[in-house]
Design an enzyme around this catalytic site. Structure first.
Site, PDB file in Angstrom:
ATOM      1  N   HIS A 306      80.467   1.311  19.419  1.00 35.04           N
ATOM      2  CA  HIS A 306      79.737   2.411  18.783  1.00 35.04           C
ATOM      3  C   HIS A 306      79.150   1.920  17.470  1.00 35.04           C
ATOM      4  O   HIS A 306      79.783   1.128  16.768  1.00 35.04           O
ATOM      5  CB  HIS A 306      80.682   3.604  18.513  1.00 35.04           C
ATOM      6  CG  HIS A 306      79.938   4.868  18.259  1.00 35.04           C
ATOM      7  ND1 HIS A 306      79.464   5.195  17.016  1.00 35.04           N
ATOM      8  CD2 HIS A 306      79.544   5.854  19.104  1.00 35.04           C
ATOM      9  CE1 HIS A 306      78.831   6.346  17.105  1.00 35.04           C
ATOM     10  NE2 HIS A 306      78.854   6.764  18.352  1.00 35.04           N
ATOM     11  N   ASP A 363      82.041   8.186  26.079  1.00 32.28           N
ATOM     12  CA  ASP A 363      81.613   8.098  27.484  1.00 32.28           C
ATOM     13  C   ASP A 363      82.611   7.376  28.376  1.00 32.28           C
ATOM     14  O   ASP A 363      82.441   7.368  29.596  1.00 32.28           O
ATOM     15  CB  ASP A 363      80.254   7.379  27.565  1.00 32.28           C
ATOM     16  CG  ASP A 363      79.144   8.192  26.915  1.00 32.28           C
ATOM     17  OD1 ASP A 363      79.174   9.424  27.073  1.00 32.28           O
ATOM     18  OD2 ASP A 363      78.274   7.611  26.253  1.00 32.28           O
TER      19      ASP A 363
HETATM   20  N1  CMC Z   1      80.404  -4.780  25.789  1.00 31.56           N
HETATM   21  C1  CMC Z   1      80.291  -6.075  25.394  1.00 31.56           C
HETATM   22  N2  CMC Z   1      79.783  -6.432  24.202  1.00 31.56           N
HETATM   23  C2  CMC Z   1      79.382  -5.486  23.374  1.00 31.56           C
HETATM   24  C3  CMC Z   1      79.464  -4.111  23.700  1.00 31.56           C
HETATM   25  C4  CMC Z   1      80.001  -3.778  24.961  1.00 31.56           C
HETATM   26  N3  CMC Z   1      80.104  -2.509  25.334  1.00 31.56           N
HETATM   27  N4  CMC Z   1      78.989  -3.376  22.696  1.00 31.56           N
HETATM   28  C5  CMC Z   1      78.600  -4.235  21.753  1.00 31.56           C
HETATM   29  N5  CMC Z   1      78.843  -5.514  22.152  1.00 31.56           N
HETATM   30  C6  CMC Z   1      78.636  -6.737  21.365  1.00 31.56           C
HETATM   31  C7  CMC Z   1      77.169  -7.138  21.340  1.00 31.56           C
HETATM   32  O1  CMC Z   1      76.852  -8.029  22.387  1.00 31.56           O
HETATM   33  C8  CMC Z   1      77.073  -7.778  19.975  1.00 31.56           C
HETATM   34  O2  CMC Z   1      77.647  -9.051  20.052  1.00 31.56           O
HETATM   35  P1  CMC Z   1      77.058 -10.255  19.102  1.00 31.56           P
HETATM   36  O3  CMC Z   1      77.261  -9.802  17.688  1.00 31.56           O
HETATM   37  O4  CMC Z   1      77.868 -11.453  19.470  1.00 31.56           O
HETATM   38  O5  CMC Z   1      75.603 -10.377  19.457  1.00 31.56           O
HETATM   39  C9  CMC Z   1      78.022  -6.934  19.103  1.00 31.56           C
HETATM   40  O6  CMC Z   1      78.983  -6.413  20.021  1.00 31.56           O
HETATM   41  C10 CMC Z   1      77.327  -5.789  18.381  1.00 31.56           C
HETATM   42  O7  CMC Z   1      76.579  -5.060  19.342  1.00 31.56           O
HETATM   43  P2  CMC Z   1      75.265  -4.252  18.977  1.00 31.56           P
HETATM   44  O8  CMC Z   1      74.544  -3.890  20.234  1.00 31.56           O
HETATM   45  O9  CMC Z   1      74.498  -4.993  17.922  1.00 31.56           O
HETATM   46  O10 CMC Z   1      75.930  -2.971  18.290  1.00 31.56           O
HETATM   47  P3  CMC Z   1      75.230  -1.587  18.013  1.00 31.56           P
HETATM   48  O11 CMC Z   1      76.012  -0.915  16.970  1.00 31.56           O
HETATM   49  O12 CMC Z   1      73.773  -1.778  17.769  1.00 31.56           O
HETATM   50  O13 CMC Z   1      75.349  -0.841  19.432  1.00 31.56           O
HETATM   51  C11 CMC Z   1      76.187   0.389  21.259  1.00 31.56           C
HETATM   52  C12 CMC Z   1      76.242   0.149  19.731  1.00 31.56           C
HETATM   53  C13 CMC Z   1      76.921   1.677  21.581  1.00 31.56           C
HETATM   54  C14 CMC Z   1      74.726   0.544  21.703  1.00 31.56           C
HETATM   55  C15 CMC Z   1      76.841  -0.812  21.984  1.00 31.56           C
HETATM   56  O14 CMC Z   1      78.184  -0.950  21.572  1.00 31.56           O
HETATM   57  C16 CMC Z   1      76.754  -0.688  23.506  1.00 31.56           C
HETATM   58  O15 CMC Z   1      75.734  -1.079  24.090  1.00 31.56           O
HETATM   59  N6  CMC Z   1      77.809  -0.145  24.170  1.00 31.56           N
HETATM   60  C17 CMC Z   1      77.770   0.072  25.601  1.00 31.56           C
HETATM   61  C18 CMC Z   1      76.953   1.312  25.897  1.00 31.56           C
HETATM   62  C19 CMC Z   1      77.700   2.574  25.521  1.00 31.56           C
HETATM   63  O16 CMC Z   1      78.867   2.755  25.843  1.00 31.56           O
HETATM   64  N7  CMC Z   1      76.962   3.502  24.871  1.00 31.56           N
HETATM   65  C20 CMC Z   1      77.523   4.812  24.494  1.00 31.56           C
HETATM   66  C21 CMC Z   1      77.658   4.945  23.012  1.00 31.56           C
HETATM   67  S1  CMC Z   1      78.656   6.350  22.471  1.00 31.56           S
HETATM   68  C22 CMC Z   1      77.888   7.767  23.049  1.00 31.56           C
HETATM   69  C23 CMC Z   1      76.448   7.872  22.742  1.00 31.56           C
HETATM   70  O17 CMC Z   1      75.967   7.549  21.671  1.00 31.56           O
HETATM   71  O18 CMC Z   1      75.738   8.337  23.615  1.00 31.56           O
END
Ligand code: CMC
Length: 427
Positions: A306, A363
């Protein structure tokens, strides 16, 4: 707390005003930075950008705190209904009995859709994703109800808000009815908000249908937990689109589209599909977690991570507990829940997830409940949208109550500098 911060650029120093929120978060006001210095700020993904001041929802991601209008989510989930929560978000205070009854009645009164909506749905392919159908139908409300579109008229706003709250479950159910080739079920206004939704989704004209109170309560809880989450992607979309002074229906339709994406609300559908794929393909939890970490594999562990929560997501804690309760009360043994628990345990011990502070989000377990109560996977994000609606409305309303500018970020241009067009023969 300093009232001003100083920013030095070359030999020039300018003062930036410091804003402080009621929970002590601080911001630098850079609204005049460009006009004073020629500089803009860069923050792709807006991870460090405040777009508004708001009094609706407070999140402390480090401590796993979520409050609606000051009330802890745990207390709201325990003591309030979704309709009460909606009233709180939209009007700012918890309703007394009379206010709640009036709100509920007004919403009940507006549940029906214009009859021609049936034609609208019939024009869509049967396999249309219900999120696309819902966002289109929501935008189409502006064509059916042109008498309540002015975002500066408080009476018209009130009518649209109640119409939208009342009609989104009907819109969602019609999308589902159409996708499975069943008749559009009219609302039954004797039922509760959630009971009515279940009736429109799962009843048919030929069989008696009883709303299961366990399912009704579980869905009500899920809606409460989804009801607002400050300036997330879809809410910021509603505000940005709404800042052009377009009508509420159009702004919410945009929010529904933003929510659909798998990095946002669409993750709930992806989680269940991930769990089903693991179950069907016989992949071990360990292998899947390895895959989710791998740089050359695009599959993330859906339902994990998140932008704001870096300790735990308080909604996920409540949902996980509810998941076990509901499944037990329904007498459902879920292989998918077992896989989810295993994945969570593995990930929480894994250095990759620990280092990046990735925890289960809202989720991760919600889909297991939706699945157990018979909701098809492509309707999960629609459920999220129904839950998030009062939050979107409250945020849209709040923006209109404050002086605001049209949303319009800047950019740093990196394209070609000025050049002349050559005639087509010479290109
Ligand atoms: N599985 C594997 N790696 C992950 C995941 C995951 N679920 N989430 C983040 N990472 C890694 C990502 O690859 C990155 O690694 P590195 O720094 O080595 O490149 C690091 O963690 C940071 O990720 P980010 O995408 O830059 O983080 P963010 O804060 O921009 O994104 C997020 C947050 C929710 C989009 C992301 O964690 C994600 O894609 N999660 C899976 C999708 C998900 O469950 N979304 C629902 C979010 S909660 C409800 C809502 O908002 O709707």
């Amino acid at each position: 707390m300093p009232e001003k911060a100083e920013l030095r650029i070359g030999n020039e120093t300018i003062d930036l005003e410091v804003l402080e929120g009621s929970e002590g978060e601080r911001a630098l006001d850079i609204a005049e930075l460009r006009s004073k210095t020629g500089f803009i700020t860069m923050d792709p993904g807006y991870a460090n950008t405040g777009s508004c001041e708001s009094s609706i929802c407070f999140i402390n991601g480090e401590e796993g705190i979520l409050r609606y209008r000051g009330y802890p989510i745990e207390q709201i989930a325990d003591q309030c209904s979704f309709i009460e929560t909606s009233y709180l978000l939209v009007y700012g205070e918890l309703p007394n009995k009379e206010q709640l009854d009036n709100f509920r009645e007004s919403i009940r009164y507006h549940t029906m859709l214009h009859e021609d909506f049936r034609l609208f749905y019939r024009a869509l392919p049967k396999d249309a994703h219900p999120m696309a159908a819902c966002s289109a139908a929501c935008a189409a409300l502006a064509t059916f109800y042109p008498d309540s579109l002015d975002p500066r008229d408080s009476r018209e706003i009130e009518i649209s808000v109640h119409r939208l709250m009342a009609k989104l479950p009907t819109i969602a159910s019609y999308a589902y009815n159409h996708s499975v080739g069943q008749p559009f079920m009219s609302p039954d206004n004797r039922l509760s908000y959630v009971g009515n939704l279940l009736h429109m989704l799962f009843a048919t004209p030929c069989e008696p249908f009883e709303v299961d109170p366990v399912v009704e309560k579980a869905l009500d809880l899920l809606f409460i937990l989804h009801a607002d989450h400050e300036q997330n992607c879809s809410t910021s979309t509603v505000r940005l689109v709404g800042s052009s002074h377009v009508n509420l229906f159009a702004a919410i339709s945009a929010g529904i589209n933003a929510l659909w994406g798998p990095r946002h609300g669409g993750a709930n559908q992806e989680v269940i599909e991930m769990l089903q794929a693991i179950a069907e393909e016989g992949i071990t939890g360990k292998d899947f977690v390895e895959r989710a970490k791998s740089r050359d594999d695009t599959s993330r562990l859906m339902g994990f991570g998140h932008r704001v929560y870096k300790n735990f997501d308080p909604r996920a804690k409540i949902i996980k507990k509810a998941c076990f309760d509901v499944l037990q009360r329904l007498g459902v043994h879920s292989k998918l829940l077992e896989i989810a628990v295993e994945l969570e345990e593995l990930a929480l011990k894994d250095e990759y997830f620990v280092e990046r502070k990735l925890y289960p989000n809202v989720d991760f377990y919600s889909g297991v409940i939706y699945n157990a109560i018979g909701t098809p996977a492509n309707m999960f994000t629609v459920m999220f949208a129904i839950g998030r609606l009062p939050g979107w409305i409250a945020q849209w309303n709040e923006m209109h109550q404050h002086k605001h500018k049209i949303g319009r970020p800047r950019q740093i241009y990196q394209g070609p500098t000025a050049r002349d067009v050559t005639a087509i023969e010479g290109r």
